[in-house]
Design an enzyme around this catalytic site. Structure first.
Site, PDB file in Angstrom:
ATOM      1  N   ASP A  60       0.854  -1.194   0.000  1.00 50.53           N
ATOM      2  CA  ASP A  60       0.000   0.000   0.000  1.00 50.53           C
ATOM      3  C   ASP A  60       0.890   1.244   0.000  1.00 50.53           C
ATOM      4  O   ASP A  60       1.851   1.348   0.765  1.00 50.53           O
ATOM      5  CB  ASP A  60      -0.914  -0.002   1.237  1.00 50.53           C
TER       6      ASP A  60
ATOM      7  N   ASN B  20      -2.700  12.800  -4.184  1.00 52.86           N
ATOM      8  CA  ASN B  20      -3.835  13.237  -4.996  1.00 52.86           C
ATOM      9  C   ASN B  20      -4.274  14.647  -4.621  1.00 52.86           C
ATOM     10  O   ASN B  20      -4.597  15.474  -5.480  1.00 52.86           O
ATOM     11  CB  ASN B  20      -5.003  12.278  -4.832  1.00 52.86           C
TER      12      ASN B  20
ATOM     13  N   ASP C 248      -2.240   9.084 -10.711  1.00 50.04           N
ATOM     14  CA  ASP C 248      -2.254   7.996 -11.694  1.00 50.04           C
ATOM     15  C   ASP C 248      -0.859   7.727 -12.232  1.00 50.04           C
ATOM     16  O   ASP C 248      -0.467   6.581 -12.461  1.00 50.04           O
ATOM     17  CB  ASP C 248      -3.189   8.345 -12.850  1.00 50.04           C
TER      18      ASP C 248
ATOM     19  N   GLU D 141      -4.698   2.311  -4.216  1.00 53.39           N
ATOM     20  CA  GLU D 141      -3.244   2.345  -4.169  1.00 53.39           C
ATOM     21  C   GLU D 141      -2.657   1.058  -3.623  1.00 53.39           C
ATOM     22  O   GLU D 141      -1.494   0.996  -3.229  1.00 53.39           O
ATOM     23  CB  GLU D 141      -2.769   3.518  -3.302  1.00 53.39           C
TER      24      GLU D 141
END
Length: 570
Positions: free
Chosen positions: A451, A459, A468, A494
């Protein structure tokens, strides 16, 4: 009876030999990087040659990246340390080197890294037999150069030529090729067949200086590309990027020797070789050694195969006559004729016309014996048959299209569109299969969930597009950093899930630590210091899919609760 026993003995010997052969470890040490088209094609040739004899997981491929790190002693030392560490565990039975840098690297450090291991080289442009005079474990295929052949070809194709400029640089390979050109130069200019054709060498220019000078060349000049890795200022020269730029600026034709690398990037052509063929032949030589052939029976081949290859677009650009090309020339990018575009249709029409002509002849011969009504019925039956055949063919084509669409949809259903990794659905099918196999074979299996730490902040601070990009960069790193038999899936958001079959606890921990280290080196759009938390768990007999995933997930949360940026075994 004797023949029967002899046959059984030979068959048994062959089976034992074949099994040992298949499990041999082969190391391919490439001089350059995998994005370099020459290296990619040569590597493909090696893989194809070994495919039926060597298990894919037993082929180890390394890339020295010498075009970007040319003549860098610190980088060489790091490379030595890496290879020494890595191949203590995975000792190769034979080493194949591609191109000059890897060859000279193994001459200097081969015995230190792989004492006594056979070496097969290929792609060496300037080969000196004295360099292996006392090395009885080395053979191979020298790529050689075709400088003289290209000079003669240029003179043939451009009868009014007055000067040929050869381009090189002052790094390792470029310098060796320039030295070879300097050796050829006096012999060329003394040859009575080349009156007034001057040879000149440019090897110490910056890219901007080179672009400016080729702009000003007169029309009775040509350029022969030797090898350029870096310009005078140390700027990297890419054949995919800088060669088209050079061609755009040049008012005269550019020739070269490296077919797959140069055709389509602005060169007219030349006496060129094929990296795929070169790698394929070197790998076959390696297989011969693995099968027991002594190296002393495999002498060094002095040169690769060069033949005339040209780009139709560039021939047209400079008005070069195809009638002056050698008879065995291969021309790429030629416009496709109407017949070639519609070959099947035209052939079908011709066949139909021939059939109809034959039918007419038969009808004419029998018209006296048949009445008009019978002829009309016959024609109607034939037309009906053609219609049925056409409809049948149409249905077959539609069925083929539907099968293709179904196959594509199945692939999309199991693939993550952003990262091109397998998705959660694929993992829910593959991992239970691993568990079932482990319950039968008792072989170890580890599952890891990875993770990205603080991904929401990425973000929020940089935008979802940047997020992305981070996911795609991380996915690419995972694919290249894992072993061939390992599998990675995008679990969601993620999170990524990694299957590590036939892996010990130490190996699983080492792999995950290496992934964590490599991820910290990722830099995407100004985003640095990307860290991950990884939870790892081992398969326990009778584990089902949900149980092993839950344990790995619990270990992941322990890693996060313990400060993130770490690997936790659960």
């Amino acid at each position: 009876m004797l023949n029967r026993y002899t046959a059984i003995f030979i068959l048994g010997y062959w089976l034992c030999h074949s099994q040992a052969y298949a499990f041999s470890n082969v190391l391919l040490l490439n001089s350059y990087h995998p994005q370099y088209r020459w290296t990619a094609e040569l590597t493909r040739g090696v893989e194809q040659a070994l495919a039926t004899d060597i298990a894919p997981k037993n082929l180890y491929v390394e890339f020295m990246d010498e075009r970007r790190f040319v003549d860098d002693p610190i980088y060489h030392q790091k490379l030595i340390e890496l290879l020494h560490y890595k191949y203590q565990q995975y000792k190769p039975d034979i080493v194949i080197t591609s191109d000059d840098a890897a060859y000279y690297f193994m001459l200097e450090y081969g015995e230190q890294l792989f004492p006594g291991i056979p070496i097969v080289f290929c792609g060496v442009n300037v080969f000196n037999p004295q360099s292996i005079a006392n090395r009885n474990n080395i053979t191979g295929i020298a790529e050689g150069m075709e400088i003289m052949g290209n000079l003669e070809l240029i003179s043939q194709l451009q009868p009014d030529i007055k000067k040929i400029i050869m381009l090189g640089d002052t790094t390792g390979l470029g310098l060796r090729m320039v030295n070879a050109a300097n050796t050829i130069k006096p012999f060329w200019q003394k040859n009575p067949r080349n009156p007034g054709v001057e040879l000149e060498i440019w090897d110490n220019l910056s890219l901007d200086e080179l672009y400016q000078q080729v702009k000003e060349l007169p029309s009775d000049t040509a350029i022969l590309m030797l090898a350029i890795h870096k310009d005078r200022l140390g700027q990297y020269f890419s054949f995919e990027k800088q060669l088209p730029e050079l061609s755009k600026y040049s008012n005269v034709p550019i020739y070269g020797m490296w077919g797959a690398l140069m055709i389509g990037h602005g060169v007219v052509g030349g006496m060129m070789n094929d990296p795929y063929e070169h790698g394929f032949n070197a790998a076959k030589m390696a297989l011969s050694i693995l099968s027991g052939t002594p190296i002393s029976q495999l002498p060094v081949r002095k040169s690769a195969h060069y033949w005339p290859q040209f780009d139709h677009v560039q021939l047209q650009r400079f008005g070069l006559e195809q009638g002056l090309l050698p008879k065995n020339s291969v021309i790429f990018n030629q416009p496709v004729s109407f017949y070639q575009q519609n070959k099947r249709l035209i052939n079908a029409v011709i066949l139909v016309l021939l059939f109809l002509l034959l039918l007419i002849i038969v009808m004419v011969r029998n018209i006296r014996r048949r009445i008009t009504v019978e002829n009309e019925l016959k024609q109607l039956a034939q037309q009906l048959e053609y219609t049925v055949q056409a409809r049948t063919l149409e249905l077959e084509l539609r069925n083929s299209e539907l099968r293709s669409i179904s196959k594509s949809m199945k692939k999309l259903a199991h693939t993550d569109t952003l990262t091109s990794l397998k998705n959660r659905r694929a993992a829910s099918k593959d991992i239970p299969a691993y568990l079932k196999h482990c319950n039968i074979t008792f072989k170890p299996f580890f599952l890891a969930i990875l993770d990205i730490d603080h991904f929401k902040q990425i973000n929020d601070n940089f935008g979802h597009q940047a997020g992305d990009s981070v996911l795609k960069a991380l996915a690419e790193m995972l694919k290249t950093s894992l072993r061939p038999d390992d599998r990675v899936y995008r679990w969601g958001g993620e999170e990524f899930i990694i299957a590590l079959p036939e892996t010990s606890l130490i190996e699983a921990t080492t792999i995950c630590q290496r992934l964590s280290t490599n991820i910290r080196k990722i830099s995407v759009e100004g985003i640095d210091n990307i860290t991950v938390s990884i939870g790892v768990t081992e398969f326990i007999k009778h584990d089902d899919y949900d149980e092993i995933v839950q344990r790995a997930d619990n270990a992941l949360y322990q890693a996060k609760n313990s400060g993130r940026n770490q690997v936790m075994i659960g």
